[in-house]
Design an enzyme around this catalytic site. Structure first.
Site, PDB file in Angstrom:
ATOM      1  N   HIS A   1      19.004 -34.727  72.309  1.00  0.00           N
ATOM      2  CA  HIS A   1      17.958 -34.864  71.291  1.00  0.00           C
ATOM      3  C   HIS A   1      17.687 -36.325  70.981  1.00  0.00           C
ATOM      4  O   HIS A   1      17.178 -36.642  69.919  1.00  0.00           O
ATOM      5  CB  HIS A   1      18.341 -34.115  70.007  1.00  0.00           C
ATOM      6  CG  HIS A   1      18.535 -32.649  70.214  1.00  0.00           C
ATOM      7  ND1 HIS A   1      19.711 -32.126  70.677  1.00  0.00           N
ATOM      8  CD2 HIS A   1      17.686 -31.610  70.072  1.00  0.00           C
ATOM      9  CE1 HIS A   1      19.590 -30.816  70.792  1.00  0.00           C
ATOM     10  NE2 HIS A   1      18.373 -30.473  70.440  1.00  0.00           N
TER      11      HIS A   1
ATOM     12  N   GLU B   1       8.157 -25.360  79.518  1.00  0.00           N
ATOM     13  CA  GLU B   1       7.377 -26.600  79.411  1.00  0.00           C
ATOM     14  C   GLU B   1       6.326 -26.718  80.516  1.00  0.00           C
ATOM     15  O   GLU B   1       5.234 -27.235  80.288  1.00  0.00           O
ATOM     16  CB  GLU B   1       8.318 -27.809  79.408  1.00  0.00           C
ATOM     17  CG  GLU B   1       9.121 -27.969  78.106  1.00  0.00           C
ATOM     18  CD  GLU B   1      10.264 -26.973  77.942  1.00  0.00           C
ATOM     19  OE1 GLU B   1      10.622 -26.301  78.937  1.00  0.00           O
ATOM     20  OE2 GLU B   1      10.798 -26.849  76.816  1.00  0.00           O
TER      21      GLU B   1
END
Ligand SMILES: Cc1ncc(C[n+]2csc(CCOP(=O)(O)OP(=O)(O)O)c2C)c(N)n1
Ligand SMILES: [Mg+2]
Length: 740
Positions: A540, A470
């Site tokens: 999530h 990321e």
């Protein structure tokens, strides 16, 4: 792979002498090099003196690294190549064309300090006219940005039309320059090679064969920590030697002739299109790490003396004398001129105006383009609902999901603006594009399919997969945007944004402010966020938007429906600020909030809330996936208890629409803030505090909040329901507030 090694222990300027030339350098260039190296050292010395007199506030020196600086400037071209230096690169910046006076303006924190206008510590270089890009104090963050910078140069060479200035969006304010064979130089210390971003950058430079010179200036210490603690085996060259496509050099970096030769070979490799280069330079650090450090606490005298014997400044002086390039008189003349100049520069810098406190808010955001303004407001242009013979509405006018409209908006913006690039994990249709071309596969286009079809439509240099890293995504995007591209990158799940946090907190949002508007990086970061997934569990389902609304310089958007998502995403792409665009996964394909496509120019300005339903008895302020839940609760309350709720969807969290909140609370005298994130320290805390502070006299009841429990989100649906705010929780809280 080409490798040239000069034994660093050989340590001989006489290498050049034996060869009877100076590796292509003229005597005059060597004299100039000496002048710059000596100036660099003397600016350090002057700053140290001024610090002791408390006239400057921090000092970090480039001492011992000067030869690398002049060599790099001789091998590369200012205002042509691009430079991501670090704080030891004083001599580099001087050799590229910065002046001692400019540096001393930085030391005193003057308003005219060209690097930051007094916002950053000295030696945090930024010289726009020389292509020296703003840097931070965070070790290693510049490296991935340098990768993005090099990618931008390559992209513009392949898409020259993209460089055109276009009125009406961020491009109007971004001059693009590119050369076609430019090189990006990035430097760092030995300790900084321990940062993960260094390895991510090597990986991408290698894999993409980018023209980047990595210059590791190895003084064997990172503050007090010696190189063998940082680097397995004590030698970074050995560790990186397996990266393909690189040209490697390991040199004595205290010798400008040796350094120049190595950097020339490195530059030739890069300019020739063969890939990146890695120059590992053994240098010294004759002064302590900074003036806040005393190296005698951890380095014995003998070691320090051995270093001093390799000091590049006296060594070059000896070399010039030995070679008969300058005599003592010539040396003295240069030194006297430099001393006098720096004395005069220091006096002038000390008298220079300092920045005024009222300027502190300048350049947090773009001064040129205001995304809250009416120029970012337009009406939807829905396709006419033509009815086909079978009675069905035309496809263009049927209501679409948020996922559909985000995809269409991306597609239209990519068509309109060739500077828009999309990358991230899994965002491409298929990295092995021949599979798609041969029609063997259909293509993926994102784990939620939001970017589906875009690679096929616009090509693999505009839509591509990143490595699973990321920081790599955000750091590269930052470098690209600094050069004028518009990366619209994706972070696959909010839960995994954290490896990019250094880039997102210390870099991207403050590039404009810290460089006093010399540089900017208006990147769009799309992030899938949120829970209510039934099985999303801890990793999530997370929210956490307040961490980013707490970061000045970053716009934060959080739409609750398809139409707003389309309009806000277009504003995000066309505006001149970095934007965190939060997309709620649960809303991607909900029935709630569908809309026909509002056309290729539909925009919603930032900072404008939407009154979802008007009411008179209490105000509910919310956003994202809580909006439909709050609406459900409000409708039930109206039906069953005749309570009239005014429901406000903020849509944009930074800036947020205080006027809409205030107008509503003044009318209803009751306020409830509802958000999906865990309660404490969440986004609603700020709104509640402002209401309490500024609307106290209008309140008939305490300001209430409904949010998730102060836990993470669990997997088992029974637990998830208990953790996240439900319509029933909202109903109860609204009823209590109405009855207070
Ligand atoms: C991410 C980060 N961690 C820690 C620091 C504090 N710090 C500043 S310089 C430095 C040492 C850097 O050493 P090296 O990379 O070898 O460069 P040198 O100063 O020796 O040239 C440290 C730990 C920082 N600025 N950034
Ligand atoms: Mg070091």
């Amino acid at each position: 792979m080409a490798t040239t090694k000069v034994d660093p222990k050989l340590n001989e300027l006489s290498i050049a002498k034996k060869a009877k030339n100076y590796q292509g350098l003229t005597s005059q260039q060597l004299i100039d090099a000496y002048r710059i190296m000596f100036s660099s050292r003397r600016v350090d010395d002057r700053e140290i003196l001024l610090k002791r007199q408390q006239k400057v506030f921090f000092q970090i020196s480039g001492a011992g690294h000067e030869a690398m600086g002049v060599a790099a400037a001789l091998a590369l071209k200012p205002a042509y190549d691009w430079f991501y230096p670090y704080y030891r690169d004083r001599a580099l910046c001087l050799a590229l064309g910065a002046t001692p006076y400019e540096m001393l303006l930085g030391a005193v924190g003057a308003a005219d300090d060209p690097s930051s206008g007094g916002r950053q510590m000295p030696s945090h270089w930024a010289f726009k006219r020389l292509n020296v890009v703003t840097q931070s104090s965070a070790t290693g963050t510049q490296i991935l940005q340098a990768i993005g910078c090099a990618e931008a140069g390559r992209y513009f060479a392949r898409h020259p039309h993209a460089t055109q200035k276009v009125e009406g969006d961020y491009r109007q304010f971004k001059d693009v320059q590119f050369q076609g064979d430019e090189i990006t130089y990035v430097s760092l210390g030995d300790g900084t090679t321990s940062e993960g971003e260094f390895w991510e950058a090597l990986n991408s430079a290698s894999n993409l064969r980018l023209p980047v010179i990595f210059c590791v200036q190895d003084n064997e210490y990172a503050i007090s920590v010696p190189v063998e603690v940082q680097t397995s085996g004590g030698n970074i060259s050995r560790l990186v030697s397996g990266f393909p496509n690189f040209h490697f050099e390991e040199i004595d970096g205290t010798d400008p002739v040796v350094a120049y030769a190595a950097l020339r070979r490195a530059a030739d490799h890069c300019r020739g299109g063969h890939g990146p280069a890695f120059v590992h330079a053994h240098v010294i650090r004759p002064y302590s790490h900074s003036l806040s450090d005393d190296e005698r606490l951890y380095r014995p005298d003998a070691e320090r003396q051995a270093d001093a014997a390799r000091d590049p400044v006296p060594r070059l002086q000896m070399f010039l004398l030995r070679e008969g390039i300058l005599d003592e008189k010539g040396i003295n003349k240069i030194e006297k001129e430099v001393e006098e100049q720096i004395q005069a520069d220091a006096d002038r810098a000390l008298a220079a105006p300092v920045p005024q406190p009222e300027t502190i808010y300048n350049f947090v955001y773009s001064p040129d383009l205001d995304p809250t303004s009416s120029s970012f407001e337009s009406q939807p242009a829905f396709a006419a609902p033509e009815t086909a013979a079978d009675g069905k509405r035309s496809a263009a006018s049927t209501p679409k999901t948020m996922a559909d409209l985000i995809n269409t908006t991306l597609r239209d913006e990519m068509r309109r603006d060739e500077r828009v690039l999309i990358f991230g994990e899994d965002v491409a249709d298929c990295s092995r594009e021949e599979y798609v071309k041969q029609k063997l596969v259909k293509g993926k286009g994102g784990v939620f399919k939001l970017t589906s079809g875009l690679q096929i439509a616009f090509g693999s240099d505009r839509v591509f997969n990143s490595p699973l890293a990321e920081a790599n995504i955000i750091g590269r995007a930052t470098g690209m945007a600094t050069r004028g591209l518009k990366p619209v990158v994706e972070i696959q799940f909010f839960d995994y944004i954290w490896p990019a946090m250094m880039q997102l907190r210390d870099e991207l949002p403050i590039i404009r402010w810290r460089s006093n508007n010399a540089f900017s990086a208006p990147v769009v970061i799309r992030v899938a966020i949120g829970g209510y997934l039934t099985g999303g569990a801890i990793y999530h389902s997370q929210c956490g938007e307040s961490i980013f609304t707490h970061t000045p310089g970053l716009r934060v958007v959080f739409p609750s429906n398809a139409l707003d998502a389309a309009g806000l995403l277009r504003t995000a792409i066309r505006c001149d600020d970095p934007v965190l665009f939060l997309e709620h996964k649960r809303l991607y394909r909900e029935t709630y909030g569908r809309s026909p496509y509002p056309g290729p120019d539909y925009m919603v300005p930032f900072g404008k809330a939407k009154v979802v339903q008007p009411g008179t008895d209490l105000t509910v302020i919310t956003y994202g996936a809580v909006v439909p839940r709050a609406l459900q609760a409000a409708q039930k309350l109206e039906r069953e208890h005749h309570v009239s709720v005014e429901l406000i969807d903020l849509r944009c969290l930074n800036p947020f629409d205080w006027e809409a909140i205030a107008a509503s609370v003044k009318k209803t005298n009751r306020a409830l803030i509802a958000y999906e994130d865990s309660l404490s320290w969440g986004y609603g805390a700020e709104i509640a505090a402002r209401i309490a502070d500024q609307l106290f006299h209008h309140l008939d009841a305490p300001v209430k909040r409904v949010a998730a429990t102060d836990t993470f989100v669990a997997y088992q649906p029974i637990l998830e329901n208990a953790i996240l705010p439900q319509a029933s929780d909202l109903f109860r809280a609204m009823k209590e507030l109405a009855e207070f």
